[in-house]
Design a protein around this motif. Structure first.
Motif, mmCIF file in Angstrom:
data_model
loop_
_atom_site.group_PDB
_atom_site.id
_atom_site.type_symbol
_atom_site.label_atom_id
_atom_site.label_comp_id
_atom_site.label_asym_id
_atom_site.label_seq_id
_atom_site.Cartn_x
_atom_site.Cartn_y
_atom_site.Cartn_z
ATOM 1 N N VAL A 1 -36.415 2.124 -70.814
ATOM 2 C CA VAL A 1 -36.939 1.674 -72.101
ATOM 3 C C VAL A 1 -35.812 1.687 -73.127
ATOM 4 C CG1 VAL A 1 -38.654 2.078 -73.904
ATOM 5 C CG2 VAL A 1 -39.215 2.605 -71.535
ATOM 6 N N HIS A 2 -35.730 0.624 -73.911
ATOM 7 C CA HIS A 2 -34.662 0.440 -74.900
ATOM 8 C C HIS A 2 -35.087 1.027 -76.247
ATOM 9 C CE1 HIS A 2 -31.845 -1.731 -77.533
ATOM 10 N NE2 HIS A 2 -31.106 -1.927 -76.455
ATOM 11 N N PRO A 3 -34.169 1.640 -77.002
ATOM 12 C CA PRO A 3 -34.559 2.261 -78.279
ATOM 13 C C PRO A 3 -34.980 1.270 -79.357
ATOM 14 C CG PRO A 3 -32.179 2.332 -77.992
ATOM 15 C CD PRO A 3 -32.749 1.880 -76.683
ATOM 16 N N THR A 4 -34.577 0.013 -79.234
ATOM 17 C CA THR A 4 -34.984 -1.013 -80.200
ATOM 18 C C THR A 4 -36.092 -1.892 -79.644
ATOM 19 O OG1 THR A 4 -32.773 -1.098 -81.190
ATOM 20 C CG2 THR A 4 -34.222 -3.003 -81.555
ATOM 21 N N MET B 1 -29.289 8.615 -72.645
ATOM 22 C CA MET B 1 -30.127 8.423 -73.823
ATOM 23 C C MET B 1 -31.443 9.181 -73.656
ATOM 24 S SD MET B 1 -31.023 4.869 -75.763
ATOM 25 C CE MET B 1 -29.339 4.789 -76.390
ATOM 26 N N ALA B 2 -31.872 9.832 -74.736
ATOM 27 C CA ALA B 2 -33.130 10.587 -74.719
ATOM 28 C C ALA B 2 -33.726 10.535 -76.120
ATOM 29 C CB ALA B 2 -32.888 12.024 -74.277
ATOM 30 N N PHE B 3 -34.558 9.547 -76.365
ATOM 31 C CA PHE B 3 -35.121 9.365 -77.703
ATOM 32 C C PHE B 3 -36.647 9.401 -77.716
ATOM 33 C CE2 PHE B 3 -34.740 5.186 -75.795
ATOM 34 C CZ PHE B 3 -35.937 4.565 -76.117
ATOM 35 N N LEU B 4 -37.271 9.373 -76.546
ATOM 36 C CA LEU B 4 -38.725 9.309 -76.478
ATOM 37 C C LEU B 4 -39.355 10.703 -76.522
ATOM 38 C CD1 LEU B 4 -39.113 6.629 -73.680
ATOM 39 C CD2 LEU B 4 -39.859 6.350 -76.048
ATOM 40 N N ALA B 5 -40.449 10.808 -77.251
ATOM 41 C CA ALA B 5 -41.236 12.038 -77.241
ATOM 42 C C ALA B 5 -41.984 12.145 -75.913
ATOM 43 C CB ALA B 5 -42.224 12.044 -78.405
ATOM 44 N N THR B 6 -42.331 13.356 -75.536
ATOM 45 C CA THR B 6 -42.988 13.584 -74.250
ATOM 46 C C THR B 6 -44.267 12.772 -74.111
ATOM 47 O OG1 THR B 6 -42.066 15.812 -74.050
ATOM 48 C CG2 THR B 6 -44.049 15.335 -72.773
ATOM 49 N N GLU B 7 -45.082 12.733 -75.146
ATOM 50 C CA GLU B 7 -46.347 12.000 -75.062
ATOM 51 C C GLU B 7 -46.116 10.504 -74.896
ATOM 52 O OE1 GLU B 7 -49.385 13.239 -74.630
ATOM 53 O OE2 GLU B 7 -48.258 15.116 -74.482
ATOM 54 N N ASP B 8 -45.062 9.979 -75.521
ATOM 55 C CA ASP B 8 -44.750 8.556 -75.347
ATOM 56 C C ASP B 8 -44.281 8.282 -73.921
ATOM 57 O OD1 ASP B 8 -45.417 7.595 -77.896
ATOM 58 O OD2 ASP B 8 -43.509 8.274 -78.718
ATOM 59 N N ASP C 1 -44.264 -1.451 -75.410
ATOM 60 C CA ASP C 1 -44.239 -0.992 -76.799
ATOM 61 C C ASP C 1 -43.803 0.468 -76.857
ATOM 62 O OD1 ASP C 1 -45.119 -3.429 -77.701
ATOM 63 O OD2 ASP C 1 -47.193 -2.796 -78.026
ATOM 64 N N LEU C 2 -42.884 0.774 -77.770
ATOM 65 C CA LEU C 2 -42.423 2.151 -77.911
ATOM 66 C C LEU C 2 -43.514 3.060 -78.463
ATOM 67 C CD1 LEU C 2 -38.823 1.612 -79.342
ATOM 68 C CD2 LEU C 2 -39.438 2.396 -77.052
ATOM 69 N N SER C 3 -44.402 2.480 -79.264
ATOM 70 C CA SER C 3 -45.485 3.250 -79.871
ATOM 71 C C SER C 3 -46.583 2.287 -80.287
ATOM 72 C CB SER C 3 -44.976 4.029 -81.094
ATOM 73 O OG SER C 3 -44.602 3.125 -82.126
ATOM 74 N N ASP C 4 -47.660 2.831 -80.843
ATOM 75 C CA ASP C 4 -48.753 1.985 -81.319
ATOM 76 C C ASP C 4 -48.322 1.112 -82.491
ATOM 77 O OD1 ASP C 4 -50.407 3.076 -79.422
ATOM 78 O OD2 ASP C 4 -51.284 4.564 -80.773
ATOM 79 N N ILE D 1 -37.040 6.844 -67.527
ATOM 80 C CA ILE D 1 -38.143 7.808 -67.503
ATOM 81 C C ILE D 1 -38.633 7.978 -66.075
ATOM 82 C CG2 ILE D 1 -40.321 8.465 -68.579
ATOM 83 C CD1 ILE D 1 -39.977 6.082 -70.477
ATOM 84 N N GLU D 2 -38.687 9.211 -65.631
ATOM 85 C CA GLU D 2 -39.271 9.555 -64.332
ATOM 86 C C GLU D 2 -40.290 10.670 -64.545
ATOM 87 O OE1 GLU D 2 -39.016 8.368 -61.338
ATOM 88 O OE2 GLU D 2 -37.231 7.096 -61.378
ATOM 89 N N ALA D 3 -41.377 10.606 -63.825
ATOM 90 C CA ALA D 3 -42.424 11.616 -63.971
ATOM 91 C C ALA D 3 -41.893 13.015 -63.686
ATOM 92 C CB ALA D 3 -43.596 11.289 -63.048
#
Length: 293
Positions: A188-191, A218-225, A244-247, A144-146
């Protein structure tokens, strides 16, 4: 270097018959008791080409372009391996690298010598390799890069840079605005999210497979995440919320509280005292977890 070990027996090791995916299965079976996993196989040429693009060819892997390589990373539970190594060897420093080195020494003996394996602790070196590039080219994790996040008009990047410039200590970061405002990228790892750490690189110079298909990044993250992870990583790295991938990240897919405190602790003395206390609870010195040769 190299020996015979049942996990790696049964392979046709002729160069034109090497199967990188099949070998990964055997490698993961060997690594699993130590809470280690291997990445997807990748070709040396993929990595070196990416380093040419992004870093003027530095930190190259020496070997044929079609030589197969794997990264090895630890996952939650690896602290138990570190504690057991300490109980056996009682090192005075280098507690994590010492445990890793002991495992890698056994792995070198287990890998088939015909493959001309090179096994390197990526936390030590030399040689030195760029593990974020490795994770990216083999699509083991998402980088992930800004600058890669679309601007939807909310000015989040500018706002984050403003906050970084306000909170970063010039004594540590210097006085230049560019560095004070810089948003650092992360993998960031998908698992596991961020709850993992690259430990080693395995290069098989005679394990060649030119037909290996290069995966898409790999591209599995949503923009907000992505925005949340980058903000947490840069603003409050030490709290590890960014991992953490999410809450609702599963508790079993992150470090235990003990692992969190140990791996974020920077004092060798405190680390050693923790390991001494854990070892004192053992009724016997544990045997190594790696398979017997």
């Amino acid at each position: 270097m190299g020996g015979s070990q049942s996990t790696f027996q049964g392979f046709n090791l002729q160069e034109d018959a090497f199967d990188a995916e099949e070998f990964k299965e055997a490698l993961d079976a060997w690594l699993a008791p130590m809470h280690l996993q291997s990445s997807r196989p990748f070709l040396i040429g993929w990595y070196n080409q990416q380093r040419e693009i992004t870093a003027d060819g530095t930190q190259r892997i020496e070997g044929p372009d079609d030589g197969v390589a794997y990264a090895v990373y630890s996952v939650p539970g690896y602290l138990d391996v570190v504690i057991e190594h300490f109980a056996r060897e009682r090192p005075s420093t280098g507690f994590v690298d010492g445990a890793t080195d002991a495992i890698l020494a056994q792995l070198r003996q287990a890998l088939p010598a015909e493959l001309e394996p090179q096994v390197v602790n990526t936390d030590e070196g030399p040689p030195y390799y760029h593990v974020q590039t490795i994770g990216n080219v083999c699509a083991e994790d998402e980088h992930i890069e800004a600058k890669d996040i679309p601007n939807d008009g909310d000015d989040w990047e500018e706002d984050l840079s403003d906050r970084l410039e306000e909170t970063r200590d010039p004594k540590m970061w210097g006085s230049e605005s560019e560095m004070l405002r810089k948003i650092f990228g992360v993998n960031v790892h998908p698992t596991w999210g961020g709850w993992y750490a690259y430990r080693a690189l395995i290069v098989l110079r005679k394990g060649t497979q030119a037909s290996l298909q290069k995966p898409e990044p790999m591209a599995f993250l949503a923009t907000e995440d992505k925005k949340r992870i980058l903000a947490e990583y840069n603003l409050r790295h030490q709290l590890c919320v960014w991992r953490d991938l999410s809450d609702s990240h599963p508790a079993e897919k992150r470090y235990s509280p003990e692992e969190y405190f140990f791996f974020t602790e920077t004092s060798p003395d405190k680390r050693r005292r923790f390991l001494e206390m854990k070892a004192s609870l053992m009724t016997a010195v544990p045997a190594p977890r790696w398979p017997s040769l």
